[in-house]
Design an enzyme around this catalytic site. Structure first.
Site, PDB file in Angstrom:
ATOM      1  N   SER A 412       0.825  -1.208   0.000  1.00  0.00           N
ATOM      2  CA  SER A 412       0.000   0.000   0.000  1.00  0.00           C
ATOM      3  C   SER A 412       0.858   1.256   0.000  1.00  0.00           C
ATOM      4  O   SER A 412       0.353   2.346  -0.161  1.00  0.00           O
ATOM      5  CB  SER A 412      -0.914   0.005   1.232  1.00  0.00           C
ATOM      6  OG  SER A 412      -0.119  -0.172   2.384  1.00  0.00           O
ATOM      7  N   HIS A 433      -3.131  -2.952  -5.650  1.00  0.00           N
ATOM      8  CA  HIS A 433      -3.431  -2.496  -4.294  1.00  0.00           C
ATOM      9  C   HIS A 433      -4.916  -2.665  -4.032  1.00  0.00           C
ATOM     10  O   HIS A 433      -5.726  -1.856  -4.462  1.00  0.00           O
ATOM     11  CB  HIS A 433      -3.002  -1.041  -4.122  1.00  0.00           C
ATOM     12  CG  HIS A 433      -3.282  -0.512  -2.749  1.00  0.00           C
ATOM     13  ND1 HIS A 433      -3.583   0.823  -2.518  1.00  0.00           N
ATOM     14  CD2 HIS A 433      -3.341  -1.121  -1.545  1.00  0.00           C
ATOM     15  CE1 HIS A 433      -3.802   0.995  -1.212  1.00  0.00           C
ATOM     16  NE2 HIS A 433      -3.656  -0.172  -0.603  1.00  0.00           N
ATOM     17  N   GLU A 445      -6.337  -0.203  -6.909  1.00  0.00           N
ATOM     18  CA  GLU A 445      -5.331   0.697  -7.491  1.00  0.00           C
ATOM     19  C   GLU A 445      -4.311  -0.174  -8.221  1.00  0.00           C
ATOM     20  O   GLU A 445      -3.708  -1.079  -7.626  1.00  0.00           O
ATOM     21  CB  GLU A 445      -4.633   1.511  -6.394  1.00  0.00           C
ATOM     22  CG  GLU A 445      -5.434   2.711  -5.921  1.00  0.00           C
ATOM     23  CD  GLU A 445      -4.678   3.555  -4.893  1.00  0.00           C
ATOM     24  OE1 GLU A 445      -3.941   2.984  -4.083  1.00  0.00           O
ATOM     25  OE2 GLU A 445      -4.823   4.792  -4.902  1.00  0.00           O
ATOM     26  N   ASN A 483      -4.144   6.803  -0.578  1.00  0.00           N
ATOM     27  CA  ASN A 483      -3.498   6.965   0.734  1.00  0.00           C
ATOM     28  C   ASN A 483      -2.638   8.219   0.796  1.00  0.00           C
ATOM     29  O   ASN A 483      -2.492   8.819   1.855  1.00  0.00           O
ATOM     30  CB  ASN A 483      -2.668   5.721   1.075  1.00  0.00           C
ATOM     31  CG  ASN A 483      -3.549   4.549   1.472  1.00  0.00           C
ATOM     32  OD1 ASN A 483      -4.751   4.734   1.719  1.00  0.00           O
ATOM     33  ND2 ASN A 483      -2.986   3.359   1.496  1.00  0.00           N
TER      34      ASN A 483
END
Ligand code: T1G
Length: 697
Positions: A412, A433, A445, A483
């Site tokens: 991540s 991801h 992702e 993120n």
């Protein structure tokens, strides 16, 4: 007649065939041809009946959503004008439905006098999913055919019914087993032979279960609860009530009035934006849509933990068998037990048959031996988030996996390029991801390394769709798209605690904004330990990495969230309800004293601006750096992976709705504050604001 519409006559039956790929959208291309065909059939004395058909794949997917709020949507002939001609048509019209008839497509069919369909055809009025209502007579005709109860259910959920169910409901007369057009023509000829003329749906009456007043009052009470602030369901209810109580034309006028309110509303514009945004993500400028994809018949998953288990389920749910590898029998057994429990829960809710659960479990082959991945077409790892562990693993996988196998990491935050460098095949390495729970969350992702081969990227995007995910391409950076923005969001939440806000105030403000949950509830649920570790790495890499140390104080007190019974909040045993905790209040008070800050009153408006605009400013940099291909991809990330309210269309669409000059002014105001450089306006934000443009063009 435009080539999108073919007109022919056979044995006294005129046939209008619509062919406007991909979905026979009833836009300005198709409508004139339909009107021409109607006029021709009406004027030809040799024509005794008319069939309207699309293709076997699509009768029509409805009005062309792209035309709304543009002059094209009112360009004559409109769908409304076509339907008025159908209503006055002197000969029987039969709709021959293949594939799907949705939205305006079903409304066109409902304005026909009879309907036949191929098996498995989908029939529905999904406008509510776009924040709209069926605006071409659907709210008046559907209740006349299937009754108020079924009509309300179909229109407020937007769910389609099959041809077979449609026959049960009286929505169609016949399910045609053979050639659809032949069946429709035969049906039309039979009508003529039996002297059956037009049978207008508008002349039917609406069947209401029980006392109408009580029925609609109960329906309204239910929808007020379930609609959660969305206006469309209650507008639909108003139309159905009009259908049951007013003459057709008055009900139709009521429908048009309510439609206009919705189509001009921000909720519908946001939902329509999301509809197209989700379908744009697979369009990659330098990867042609016809790029050959690699065979993906077998997968291997390294790591049977939470992520590995969820990813395994995603694959077997899509019919792809998985070899599940871990280092200990205990971890394997635990991972399989969790998967089995998840499936059993779904079976007990009636959403999965036991036999299907058994089939899926049988598609998982556990192993303690890394060599078990040698036949896999794709190997995915979800091991501990440490670069040296990942590099060592990829070095081994490189030697074991077969040539052409894709090597994917679920990391991540770590740098895919560094991981790929541990192999001799960096072109086969990519980031996938997934978001926890991986068998549920739609966002994927797809992280493109500097050396990731184009066909590997194309294969990963196709895999995402096969897994029923929404794949979004991200470039390589710390945190990728979601993120990286979320980090800025969290930093502002922590600073606001320093300045005088509480976790419950901030969470409440963000829930009121529309997020599924506030930051502190979310962090407690996800766990504060991973972030604690990641921040240490970041501070080591970037000593100037600025954030409030309140979050470290909480971690240093062993408060890592629900998993430790306390974090930002405290939790009773077996209860996930976040409760304010005097122990945390003391940690916060001591910290404020330590940094010499006197708490102040903070408004909800400032909370929302600080958290959302921090993300938007970072997103502008993500766009400038090419990490994200387009603003709507960023919106899609937030709406499919982070619980961003759909009726706000995602952070970039929301910023466009607020107006970038206003967003920029707020960012510049915060830039003058004590956080200084953290609020330096992104050049793209400055540029677009000055040009009076938006992120989404
Ligand atoms: N308008 C414009 N474009 C549309 C469209 C539509 N209605 N439906 C699909 N597309 C585009 C889509 O963007 C994509 O484009 C391509 O077609 C393939 O779509 C007056 C007001 C029909 C079940 O809500 O549910 O009628 O990416 O990938 O998986 O009362 O599309 O290729 O450039 O989804 O085979 C109501 C919306 C409209 C149905 C096909 N109708 N569409 O699924 O293909 S409002 C809907 C769908 C209305 C009236 C009201 C699905 C589909 P591109 P796709 P698919």
């Amino acid at each position: 007649m435009s080539e999108a519409v073919k007109y022919s006559v056979r044995d006294g039956v005129a046939v209008i065939e619509m062919n406007n790929p991909p979905v026979n959208g009833l836009g300005s291309v198709l409508r004139p041809g339909i009107m021409d065909g109607l006029n021709k059939a009406a004027a030809d004395p040799a024509v005794k009946a008319l069939v309207i058909m699309g293709t076997l794949k699509a009768f029509s997917g409805g009005a062309d959503i792209r035309e709304f709020n543009t002059p094209k949507s009112t360009m004559s002939p409109t769908l409304h004008e076509i339907i008025v001609v159908q209503d006055g048509f002197p000969k029987p019209i039969v709709a021959a439905i293949g594939g799907f008839a949705l939205g305006g497509g079903l409304e066109l069919a409902l304005a026909c006098h009879y309907r036949v369909a191929a098996p498995k055809t989908q029939l529905g009025l999904p406008e509510v999913k776009l924040g709209l209502l069926p605006g071409a007579g659907g709210t008046q005709r559907l209740p006349r055919v299937v009754g108020a109860t079924e009509a309300l259910k179909m229109m407020t959920t937007g769910n389609a019914v099959s041809a077979e169910k449609g026959k049960e409901l009286g929505l169609i007369e016949e399910v045609v087993q053979g050639d659809l057009l032949e069946g429709a023509i035969a049906f039309a000829k039979k009508l003529v032979a039996e002297g059956k003329g037009p049978r207008r749906v508008r002349d039917l009456t609406v069947k209401v279960d029980g006392d109408p007043q009580a029925f609609f009052a109960a329906a309204r009470a239910d929808l007020e609860k379930s609609a959660r602030g969305f206006p469309a369901p209650l507008q639909i209810l108003g139309c159905v009530e009009a259908a049951a109580t007013l003459p057709f034309d008055e009900g139709r006028a009521e429908e048009r009035r309510r439609f206009q309110i919705l189509v001009e509303g921000s909720e519908s514009k946001a939902l329509r934006h999301m509809f197209f945004a989700e379908r744009q993500t697979t369009k990659i400028p330098d990867v042609p849509e016809d790029t050959p994809v690699r065979k993906l018949d077998k997968a291997a998953m390294i790591g049977a933990g939470t992520m590995g288990g969820g990813i395994t389920m995603s694959f077997v749910n899509a019919g792809i068998p998985v070899t599940l590898v871990d280092t200990s029998q205990e971890s394997l057994d635990k991972g399989l037990a969790t998967i089995r429990k998840n499936y059993s829960n779904t079976v007990s809710k009636g959403r999965l048959k036991q036999e299907d659960m058994d089939k899926r479990m049988a598609m998982i082959t556990p192993s303690l031996d890394l060599n078990a991945v040698k036949d896999a077409d794709i190997v995915i790892e979800a091991v501990f988030e440490k670069m040296d562990i990942k590099q060592e693993l990829f070095g081994k996988l490189d030697a074991i996996a077969k040539p052409g196998a894709i090597l994917a990491t679920n990391t991540s935050t770590l740098d895919i390029n560094v991981i790929a460098a541990a192999t001799k095949r960096p072109g086969d390495v990519i980031g996938l991801h997934f978001f926890s729970p991986a068998n549920v969350m739609r966002l994927l992702e797809v992280v493109r390394g500097a050396k990731t081969a184009k066909d590997v990227l194309a294969t990963a995007m196709a895999l995402g769709k096969k897994l029923k995910k929404v794949p979004v391409v991200s470039g390589v950076c710390d945190g990728f798209i979601g993120n990286r923005m979320m980090e800025k969001y969290g930093i502002q939440a922590w600073y606001l605690l320093d300045e005088g806000a509480t976790p419950q105030q901030i969470d409440a403000a963000m829930k009121k904004f529309g997020l599924a949950m506030g930051p502190f509830t979310m962090y407690d649920m996800a766990g504060l330990d991973v972030g604690f570790y990641v921040r240490k790495r970041r501070v080591a890499e970037r000593p100037d990495y600025a954030y409030s140390r309140i979050v470290d104080r909480v971690c240093e007190a062993g408060r890592f969230g629900q998993k430790t019974g306390k974090g930002w909040y405290r939790y009773e045993a077996g209860d996930r309800t976040p409760r304010p905790d005097p122990e945390f209040d003391k940690i916060l008070a001591d910290y404020r004293k330590e940094i010499g800050v006197t708490p102040r009153q903070i408004s909800d408006e400032e909370i929302v601006e600080r958290l959302i605009y921090a993300m938007v400013n970072e997103a502008a940099k993500i766009l400038e750096e090419g990490i994200a291909l387009r603003a709507s991809d960023i919106d899609t990330v937030y709406m499919t992976g982070y619980g961003f309210p759909h009726y706000r269309g995602g952070p970039m669409f929301y910023a466009d709705t607020v107006g970038l000059p206003k967003v920029l002014a707020a960012v510049e105001k915060f830039h003058q504050g004590y956080q200084g450089g953290q609020w330096k306006p992104a050049p793209l934000l400055v540029k677009l604001a000055k040009e009076g443009k938006g992120f989404n063009g």
